[in-house]
Scaffold this motif. Structure first.
Motif, short mmCIF file in Angstrom:
data_model
loop_
_atom_site.label_atom_id
_atom_site.label_comp_id
_atom_site.label_asym_id
_atom_site.label_seq_id
_atom_site.Cartn_x
_atom_site.Cartn_y
_atom_site.Cartn_z
N SER A 7 37.11 28.76 67.99
CA SER A 7 37.18 29.73 66.90
C SER A 7 37.32 29.01 65.56
CB SER A 7 38.37 30.67 67.11
OG SER A 7 39.58 29.96 66.94
N GLU A 8 36.96 29.71 64.48
CA GLU A 8 37.11 29.15 63.14
C GLU A 8 38.57 28.84 62.85
OE1 GLU A 8 35.02 28.14 60.79
OE2 GLU A 8 33.42 28.48 62.25
N ASN A 9 39.45 29.66 63.40
CA ASN A 9 40.89 29.44 63.22
C ASN A 9 41.32 28.10 63.81
OD1 ASN A 9 43.71 30.12 62.67
ND2 ASN A 9 43.87 30.47 64.87
N ILE A 10 40.84 27.80 65.03
CA ILE A 10 41.22 26.53 65.67
C ILE A 10 40.62 25.35 64.90
CG2 ILE A 10 40.87 25.12 67.74
CD1 ILE A 10 41.12 27.64 69.41
N LEU A 11 39.35 25.46 64.55
CA LEU A 11 38.72 24.36 63.81
C LEU A 11 39.43 24.11 62.49
CD1 LEU A 11 34.96 25.26 64.46
CD2 LEU A 11 36.19 23.27 65.36
N THR A 12 39.81 25.19 61.81
CA THR A 12 40.51 25.05 60.53
C THR A 12 41.87 24.40 60.72
OG1 THR A 12 39.37 26.98 59.64
CG2 THR A 12 41.39 26.29 58.52
N ARG A 13 42.60 24.83 61.74
CA ARG A 13 43.92 24.27 62.01
C ARG A 13 43.84 22.76 62.28
NH1 ARG A 13 46.76 28.36 66.28
NH2 ARG A 13 48.27 26.63 66.40
N MET A 14 42.83 22.35 63.03
CA MET A 14 42.70 20.93 63.36
C MET A 14 42.22 20.12 62.16
SD MET A 14 43.91 20.92 66.37
CE MET A 14 43.72 19.17 66.64
N GLU A 15 41.31 20.70 61.36
CA GLU A 15 40.77 19.97 60.21
C GLU A 15 41.81 19.81 59.10
OE1 GLU A 15 37.31 22.18 59.24
OE2 GLU A 15 36.05 21.21 60.80
N ARG A 16 42.74 20.74 59.00
CA ARG A 16 43.74 20.69 57.96
C ARG A 16 44.64 19.46 58.11
NH1 ARG A 16 45.35 25.82 58.24
NH2 ARG A 16 47.03 25.39 59.72
N ILE A 17 44.77 18.97 59.32
CA ILE A 17 45.65 17.81 59.56
C ILE A 17 44.86 16.63 60.14
CG2 ILE A 17 47.81 19.11 59.83
CD1 ILE A 17 47.25 19.22 62.81
N GLU A 18 43.60 16.59 59.80
CA GLU A 18 42.69 15.63 60.41
C GLU A 18 43.16 14.19 60.25
OE1 GLU A 18 37.91 14.51 60.45
OE2 GLU A 18 38.66 16.12 59.16
N HIS A 19 43.79 13.84 59.14
CA HIS A 19 44.13 12.45 58.88
C HIS A 19 45.54 12.10 59.34
CE1 HIS A 19 40.40 12.09 56.74
NE2 HIS A 19 40.71 13.12 55.97
N ASP A 20 46.17 12.99 60.05
CA ASP A 20 47.51 12.74 60.58
C ASP A 20 47.44 12.79 62.11
OD1 ASP A 20 50.16 12.80 61.43
OD2 ASP A 20 50.84 13.91 59.66
N LYS A 21 47.30 11.63 62.76
CA LYS A 21 47.11 11.59 64.20
C LYS A 21 48.27 12.23 64.96
CE LYS A 21 44.10 7.53 64.51
NZ LYS A 21 43.94 6.18 65.11
N GLU A 22 49.47 11.93 64.53
CA GLU A 22 50.64 12.46 65.22
C GLU A 22 50.69 13.99 65.12
OE1 GLU A 22 55.53 12.09 65.16
OE2 GLU A 22 54.29 10.61 64.11
N GLN A 23 50.44 14.49 63.92
CA GLN A 23 50.47 15.94 63.72
C GLN A 23 49.29 16.62 64.44
OE1 GLN A 23 53.07 17.40 62.36
NE2 GLN A 23 52.19 19.40 62.88
N SER A 24 48.15 15.92 64.50
CA SER A 24 46.98 16.46 65.21
C SER A 24 47.29 16.65 66.69
CB SER A 24 45.78 15.53 65.04
OG SER A 24 45.32 15.52 63.70
N ALA A 25 47.96 15.66 67.28
CA ALA A 25 48.32 15.75 68.69
C ALA A 25 49.28 16.92 68.91
CB ALA A 25 48.92 14.44 69.17
N LYS A 26 50.23 17.07 68.00
CA LYS A 26 51.20 18.16 68.13
C LYS A 26 50.51 19.52 68.03
CE LYS A 26 55.30 15.72 66.43
NZ LYS A 26 56.33 15.65 65.35
N GLU A 27 49.54 19.61 67.12
CA GLU A 27 48.83 20.88 66.95
C GLU A 27 47.97 21.18 68.19
OE1 GLU A 27 48.14 24.36 64.85
OE2 GLU A 27 49.50 22.71 64.40
N GLY A 28 47.37 20.12 68.75
CA GLY A 28 46.58 20.31 69.98
C GLY A 28 47.45 20.80 71.12
#
Length: 612
Positions: free
Chosen positions: A542-563
């Motif tokens: 969904s656009e919501n998921i893609l947006t959530r992941m792209e918003r923290i794209e440069h933060d690996k730790e936060q990206s893993a937490k969001e996933g």
């Protein structure tokens, strides 16, 4: 006098191989099409067999059906090829013999390649044109699949009262590939209206005679035999048969003594072989009684008592977690074993091991399964694809798994080799996933593919793959139902990334007679999300998921937490709808699936406490 009247008092000689002689003259294309492109060659072969002593000549129409002719682009010539096939044989025989319209079996070991409905349509078309030319009878030969032969025989018997000869082919002595003893199979064919029943191809005279020693004379049908010349040799890319025709002279008498009244030849036989048999049986009188050799009892031991419930049994009663952890791509297993140990500690029910996923070589999943079992006492669920092993290798692999004590299998067709690290490698695909499920189920009955007893019954629990990421979910569910019919016990799905999709899958599969483990794979970052969304067929985020992941794209730790957070949201709903949860570990990051497994276990504790 007709064919059946002649068989009352005579042993008739049939012809031999057509393809063997055509090969010898350098012809290596569609033999049946030669009826209209080189009719003189076919006529001359028929004439050679008649001069050799054959009084029953079969038309050159073995593969003259739509599916087989389509391989050569000749599918629109079914009518012409069959009509000319009969006319050429009749011209060669004249008034001195009989012409049988020949129809060959279509199925081999890949039942799923062609349906019975397609076989019926193709058969009716070929049958119509053969009967339109007033053949003296019909010959159905080289049928490995008894279901197919029964089907076409019933159709033919309704359409004509002409004599019908049915010849089955065996991989193993005495049994068809579905395990049916030949004695039983021939009796079934007799009851369905076949006038002559027997066997052709695969075996030479030695083994075919051994088979016939166990076959009694039948009440209404005569016996037939069309042996190969011998076992073939593979020389310079060609199969060569070297049996001396004198051997056929000697064995012809033995066939007569076993009750055979129609005797011809199959692969490798030539007019010389037929001439030898004809000379041996000149003025031969058929036998009217015989002593039947008792078939040795087939002993199949039951499988060992199952001390641990199968996964499909667990998931039917309770929530269950399985986790996929791919075997390493490089040598060295320390990290893998560390991850497996952590997942075991999290309380998962099984660790699933892919079979060279995405067509890329990894350490053998059977080797990794052995390590899991020996070192960690973890239950492995072993993926098995049709891509890398032919029918021989698949059976050997299954016997090896049983011997090592592994009984949980995910049966897969497998990704084609062209998408992997070695796109030039061959994809085998002797079987499809449907065929493989049937084969494993047959092993559970103690019978190999060829019908040979295995000595023991295996005890495999069979999972099938489920891809819910398709445009038409109802069609995917139909595939699941077909796999259940083949013997699948439960299903494992590819990852799902939306709650709406989970609910759609639940509604579409709630009447399915097999449980499902729903796939959940945590995203590791925006790049991973984009790849799945844009490049993996069927998966749309969904656009919501893609947006959530792209918003923290440069933060690996936060990206893993969001996933992980997104995966937990999916788990919350999946837990309510399905008992089975299948966690897929991305890029060997087992700590992610450990966290999700712990999360699910915590939900289980809450549920138990509420019940108390």
């Amino acid at each position: 006098m007709g064919l059946l009247e002649d068989l009352q008092s005579k042993v008739l000689i049939g012809d031999g191989a057509m393809g063997t002689l055509l090969h010898a003259h350098g012809i290596d294309n569609c033999f049946e099409e030669l009826n209209i492109t080189k009719p003189e060659d076919i006529f001359n072969i028929h004439k050679a067999y008649q001069k050799a002593g054959a009084s029953v000549i079969q038309t050159n129409t073995y593969g003259a059906n739509f599916p087989k002719l389509k391989r050569y682009g000749a599918e629109e010539k079914v009518k012409d090829i069959n009509i000319e096939g009969v006319r050429l044989a009749k011209k060669a025989v004249g008034d001195s013999g009989y012409v049988l319209g020949t129809i060959g079996g279509i199925r081999s070991f890949q039942k799923s390649i062609i349906s019975l409905e397609e076989i019926k349509r193709s058969f009716r078309e070929q049958l119509f044109w053969l009967l339109s030319e007033d053949v003296d009878g019909l010959l159905f030969e080289t049928f490995y699949d008894l279901e197919e032969l029964k089907t076409v025989l019933e159709i033919a018997r309704r359409e004509t009262d002409k004599p019908i000869v049915t010849n089955v082919s065996l991989h193993e002595k005495g049994v068809l590939q579905d395990g049916t003893p030949i004695v039983k199979a021939l009796k079934i064919l007799e009851e369905l209206g076949a006038d002559v029943v027997g066997t052709n191809c695969r075996q030479g005279p030695y083994h075919m005679l051994e088979i016939l020693e166990e076959v009694p004379l039948l009440d209404k049908s005569f016996l037939s035999a069309y042996p190969n010349a011998s076992l073939p040799q593979y020389v310079d890319g060609r199969l060569i048969y070297e049996t001396d025709p004198d051997y056929f002279y000697k064995t012809a008498l033995a066939f007569k003594d076993q009750g055979v009244r129609l005797l011809g030849g199959c692969c490798g036989t030539t007019p010389s072989h037929i001439e030898a048999m004809a000379k041996a049986l000149t003025n031969a009188v058929p036998i009217t009684g015989k002593t039947v050799k008792e078939a040795p009892p087939i002993e199949v031991l039951s499988q060992e008592i199952q001390t641990q419930p199968h996964l499909h049994e667990i998931v039917q009663e309770n929530h269950s977690i399985i986790v996929e952890l791919d075997p390493p791509k490089k040598l060295g297993v320390d990290k893998f074993l560390k991850g497996a140990h952590a997942l075991q500690a999290a309380g998962i029910d099984a660790l699933t091991l892919a079979d060279n996923s995405l067509a890329s070589p990894r350490i053998s999943n059977l080797a990794m399964a052995s390590l899991l079992k020996d070192q960690l006492k973890t239950r492995p669920l072993i993926h098995l694809t049709c891509r890398d092993r032919n029918l021989i290798g698949l059976q050997s692999h299954l016997m090896g798994m049983h011997t090592l004590g592994f009984n949980q299998i995910l049966a897969l067709t497998g990704d084609p080799s062209k998408i992997g690290d070695f796109p030039g490698a061959t994809s085998v695909y002797d079987l499809s996933s449907f065929d493989l499920i049937r084969l494993i189920k047959q092993f559970n009955e103690g019978v190999s593919f060829s019908g040979k007893p295995l000595g023991q019954k295996t005890n495999f629990s069979i999972a099938g793959a489920f891809n819910p990421n398709v445009r038409h979910l109802d069609r995917a569910v139909q595939r699941l139902e077909k796999k259940v019919d083949c013997g699948a016990d439960y299903f494992i799905s590819q990852p799902i990334y939306s709650i709406e999709q989970l609910e759609d899958v639940y509604k579409a599969t709630k009447s399915l007679k097999a449980p499902i483990y729903i796939g959940i794979m945590p995203l590791t970052g925006a790049k991973n999300a984009r790849f799945l969304h844009h490049e993996v067929p069927g998966i749309k985020l969904s656009e919501n998921i893609l947006t959530r992941m792209e918003r923290i794209e440069h933060d690996k730790e936060q990206s893993a937490k969001e996933g992980i957070l997104l995966a937990k949201e999916l788990i919350d709903r999946a837990y309510e709808l399905f008992n089975g949860l299948y966690l897929i570990t991305p890029f060997m990051r087992y700590e992610l699936t450990v966290e999700l497994a712990n999360y699910i276990k915590a939900k289980e504790l809450v549920s138990i406490e509420r019940k108390i």
